[in-house]
Design a protein around this motif. Sequence first.
Motif, mmCIF file in Angstrom:
data_model
loop_
_atom_site.group_PDB
_atom_site.id
_atom_site.type_symbol
_atom_site.label_atom_id
_atom_site.label_comp_id
_atom_site.label_asym_id
_atom_site.label_seq_id
_atom_site.Cartn_x
_atom_site.Cartn_y
_atom_site.Cartn_z
ATOM 1 N N GLY A 85 0.789 -1.223 0.000
ATOM 2 C CA GLY A 85 0.000 0.000 0.000
ATOM 3 C C GLY A 85 0.821 1.272 0.000
ATOM 4 O O GLY A 85 0.265 2.375 0.104
ATOM 5 N N GLN A 86 2.146 1.160 -0.145
ATOM 6 C CA GLN A 86 3.032 2.315 -0.111
ATOM 7 C C GLN A 86 3.554 2.642 -1.523
ATOM 8 O O GLN A 86 3.541 1.792 -2.416
ATOM 9 N N HIS A 87 4.015 3.877 -1.678
ATOM 10 C CA HIS A 87 4.661 4.280 -2.925
ATOM 11 C C HIS A 87 6.117 3.837 -2.885
ATOM 12 O O HIS A 87 6.844 4.148 -1.934
ATOM 13 N N VAL A 88 6.532 3.121 -3.900
ATOM 14 C CA VAL A 88 7.851 2.489 -3.909
ATOM 15 C C VAL A 88 8.617 2.921 -5.153
ATOM 16 O O VAL A 88 8.037 3.068 -6.241
ATOM 17 N N ALA A 89 9.927 3.105 -4.999
ATOM 18 C CA ALA A 89 10.797 3.445 -6.128
ATOM 19 C C ALA A 89 12.065 2.614 -6.047
ATOM 20 O O ALA A 89 12.463 2.157 -4.960
ATOM 21 N N PHE A 90 12.680 2.420 -7.198
ATOM 22 C CA PHE A 90 13.968 1.722 -7.249
ATOM 23 C C PHE A 90 14.938 2.545 -8.077
ATOM 24 O O PHE A 90 14.619 2.967 -9.198
#
Length: 325
Positions: A65-70
């Motif tokens: 449910g979180q905003h994720v980046a790589f």
Amino acid sequence: MEENSKTVSVTQKKKVHLFYCLDCEELARKIAAQSDLITLQSINWRNFADGFPNLYINNAHDIRGQHVAFLASFSSPAVIFEQISVIYLLPRLFVASFTLVLPFFPTGSFERMEEEGDVATAFTMARILSNIPISRGGPTSLVIYDIHALQERFYFGDHVLPLFETGIPLLKKRLQQLADANNIVVAFPDDGAWKRFHKLLDEFPVVVCTKVREDDKRIVRLKEGNPAGYHVVIVDDLVQSGGTLIECQKVLAAHGAVKVSAYVTHGVFPKHSWERFMHQNNGSEKAFEYFWITDSCPQTVKAIGNRAPFEVLSLAGSIAEALQI
């Protein structure tokens, strides 16, 4: 009413969980330092005895449910597979959205077939990235800086939303800090660089160089503009061996440039070719006053640091802003 609108804009800011490859740890920490809304997360980058990746994403349950980046760096073919494995999994962990930051698109200069049998690896890479699984929030946002060929934006499929950013604002800010800021001309080593960047640098006088063939050699010539009496800054998207920049510097100096500097967003410099640009210890040889690069190629940054004439302009602030789009 105005206070309510401000409250809404604040609440719309995203809290982003940022994962990163090992090469990008320093840049990731700089990005996180830009905002309290960015939290660094970690991955265990291990290998089995046969050399294949043995990876583990820490806190996988906590990012639901979180905003994720790589933050990726495809610095060599050897590291692409392990990062692609992570990139394909993160959107499937029930995240609210997924953003891939790939500052340097490494196959960008191999974007076309000139004869039957050529392999356009830029298209291959775009196809690989276009197959990133869709997250709960929709297609992946793909952030790339100064891609080599503008037409490559059409190589990506509908599963990714390419966001093409540029490092030019970092250069402009640095140029404003120079003592001779009012005496600068921007030079482009060829028509391709002019097409990519001239609209972003239209406040500066312009010089354009060109390559012409003489016998078996490619010679750099001055095509238009007057560098005489100016501090000339050569601008391009990337540098490999640096031969074109060196020839361009010689031509500009021969036409009266009092100083020559260079900016490239991506300092690739295979086989330590950056050594060709180092100032000699006694200061007698300073062909380039400054050579600015960004930290899009972290291995280069680790190798050369800020040794003259090089200065590293960090993309950290720009990436932090892009993560909020």
